[in-house]
Design an enzyme around this catalytic site. Structure first.
Site, PDB file in Angstrom:
ATOM      1  N   ARG A   1     -14.596   6.084  19.692  1.00  7.66           N
ATOM      2  CA  ARG A   1     -16.362   7.016  19.385  1.00  7.66           C
ATOM      3  C   ARG A   1     -17.241   5.887  19.233  1.00  7.66           C
ATOM      4  O   ARG A   1     -17.008   4.676  19.194  1.00  7.66           O
ATOM      5  CB  ARG A   1     -15.477   6.919  18.280  1.00  7.66           C
TER       6      ARG A   1
ATOM      7  N   ARG B   1     -20.239   9.956  16.321  1.00 10.24           N
ATOM      8  CA  ARG B   1     -20.930  10.051  14.826  1.00 10.24           C
ATOM      9  C   ARG B   1     -22.092   9.959  14.181  1.00 10.24           C
ATOM     10  O   ARG B   1     -22.108   8.570  14.538  1.00 10.24           O
ATOM     11  CB  ARG B   1     -19.452  10.003  13.642  1.00 10.24           C
TER      12      ARG B   1
ATOM     13  N   ILE C   1     -36.273  -4.384  -0.320  1.00 12.02           N
ATOM     14  CA  ILE C   1     -34.911  -4.740   0.898  1.00 12.02           C
ATOM     15  C   ILE C   1     -35.314  -5.078   2.547  1.00 12.02           C
ATOM     16  O   ILE C   1     -35.037  -5.230   3.380  1.00 12.02           O
ATOM     17  CB  ILE C   1     -34.047  -3.960   0.552  1.00 12.02           C
ATOM     18  N   ASP C   2     -36.941  -4.404   2.230  1.00  9.10           N
ATOM     19  CA  ASP C   2     -36.924  -4.652   4.000  1.00  9.10           C
ATOM     20  C   ASP C   2     -37.757  -6.023   4.359  1.00  9.10           C
ATOM     21  O   ASP C   2     -37.146  -6.077   6.095  1.00  9.10           O
ATOM     22  CB  ASP C   2     -38.511  -3.679   3.813  1.00  9.10           C
TER      23      ASP C   2
ATOM     24  N   GLN D   1     -27.809   1.448  -0.028  1.00 10.12           N
ATOM     25  CA  GLN D   1     -28.609   0.201   0.420  1.00 10.12           C
ATOM     26  C   GLN D   1     -29.652  -0.314  -0.961  1.00 10.12           C
ATOM     27  O   GLN D   1     -29.910  -0.777  -0.919  1.00 10.12           O
ATOM     28  CB  GLN D   1     -29.219   0.326   1.589  1.00 10.12           C
TER      29      GLN D   1
HETATM   30  O1  F6P Z   1     -38.720  -0.413   0.782  1.00  8.15           O
HETATM   31  C1  F6P Z   1     -37.640   0.381   0.491  1.00  8.15           C
HETATM   32  C2  F6P Z   1     -37.526   1.154   0.490  1.00  8.15           C
HETATM   33  O2  F6P Z   1     -35.674   1.012   0.377  1.00  8.15           O
HETATM   34  C3  F6P Z   1     -37.345   1.374   2.407  1.00  8.15           C
HETATM   35  O3  F6P Z   1     -35.921   0.698   3.294  1.00  8.15           O
HETATM   36  C4  F6P Z   1     -37.143   3.678   2.307  1.00  8.15           C
HETATM   37  O4  F6P Z   1     -37.812   3.605   3.351  1.00  8.15           O
HETATM   38  C5  F6P Z   1     -37.578   4.083   1.781  1.00  8.15           C
HETATM   39  O5  F6P Z   1     -37.475   2.192   0.307  1.00  8.15           O
HETATM   40  C6  F6P Z   1     -37.634   4.740   0.440  1.00  8.15           C
HETATM   41  O6  F6P Z   1     -37.650   5.203  -0.501  1.00  8.15           O
HETATM   42  P1  F6P Z   1     -37.347   5.651  -1.609  1.00  8.15           P
HETATM   43  O7  F6P Z   1     -35.637   5.500  -2.361  1.00  8.15           O
HETATM   44  O8  F6P Z   1     -38.703   6.438  -2.410  1.00  8.15           O
HETATM   45  O9  F6P Z   1     -36.663   6.994  -0.447  1.00  8.15           O
END
Ligand code: F6P
Length: 264
Positions: free
Chosen positions: A107, A188, A71-72, A196
């Site tokens: 806000r 907030r 997703i990154d 996500q």
């Molecule tokens: O690399 C994908 C990712 O969703 C990053 O955006 C996030 O920092 C990490 O993995 C979260 O990893 P985990 O599911 O191990 O907490």
């Protein structure tokens, strides 16, 4: 792949594995693949997945192909990674919902999104979600500038202010406290977290994954190995895995500047 085009996650349950980091673990993986009659591996993931896959392929002379799935969107050799679009859509849906009360109650809302060290999710979802401010690890920022922006947008009659913060920058709660101290804003914080990371993929991701999957299999049938598949200018491409791993991702500064102009 029957009946999985609409699913997030992995039906194979593949995940980060500390055992695979040891030679013993990789030997076990190799034995299992041979036992199961698997003669090539298509690894779907990011840098870590490709590095592990390459090591495995070299140690056991086992053909692998890499497909970018994260997703990154943090891989330099490809314009898009599978999952990025779906996550962006989840984020803009959340921003839209948060904006309703943000606007009603005048806000400031900080929305922290994932992305590890990459600001792409924050940048593009921030743009698509109409965020007033986007904060990413690739660009230094000052709390003072964020506060000044809040003041000017309020003067221009904006009833809400959405700040999208990439997780790689730091803690959203801490930033929130600093902004409250400077501006007295009614603020907030929402950390979107693992919402996500799932859900039914968008059409874009389904098509991208299908196109890349087909190319990966075609390459293997052609006797090629140790390559990665990607997309550039809407064309499916493939390249040597070493080359892909050596590339450094460039941050899209133009779009970042555009977000600033559009959110005046
Ligand atoms: O690399 C994908 C990712 O969703 C990053 O955006 C996030 O920092 C990490 O993995 C979260 O990893 P985990 O599911 O191990 O907490």
């Amino acid at each position: 792949v029957n009946n999985i085009v609409n699913k997030g996650g992995t039906i194979l349950k593949s995940a980060r594995s500390s055992e695979f980091k040891t030679l013993e673990g990789r030997k076990k993986a190799h034995e299992n693949l041979v036992k199961a009659g698997v003669d090539a591996l298509v690894v779907i993931g990011g840098d870590g997945t490709f590095t592990g896959g390459l090591l495995f392929s070299t140690e056991f002379n086992f053909p692998i192909m890499g497909i970018p799935g994260t997703i990154d969107n943090d891989l330099a050799y490809t314009d898009y990674t599978i999952g990025f679009d779906t996550t962006q859509n989840t984020i803009i849906d959340a921003i839209g919902k948060i904006r309703d009360t943000s606007s009603s109650h005048e806000r400031v809302n900080i929305i922290e999104v994932m992305g590890r060290h990459c600001g792409d999710l924050a940048l593009y979802a921030g743009l698509a979600g109409g965020a007033e401010t986007v904060i990413v690890p690739e660009v230094d920022f000052k709390v003072e500038d964020v506060c000044n922006k809040l003041k000017t947008t309020q003067k221009r009659g904006k009833r809400h202010s959405i700040i999208v913060l990439a997780e790689g920058v730091g803690n959203a709660q801490d930033l929130g406290k600093e902004i409250i101290k400077e501006t007295g804003a009614d603020l907030r914080v929402t950390v979107l977290g693992h919402v996500q990371r799932g859900g039914s993929p968008t059409a874009f991701d389904r098509i991208l994954a299908s196109r890349m999957g087909v190319r990966a299999v075609e390459l293997l049938l052609d006797g090629k190995a140790a390559r990665v598949v990607g997309i550039r200018d809407n064309k499916i491409i493939d390249m040597d895995i070493h080359e892909a791993l050596s590339m450094t991702k460039e941050f899209d500064k133009d779009t970042y500047e555009m977000v600033k102009i559009l959110s005046i």
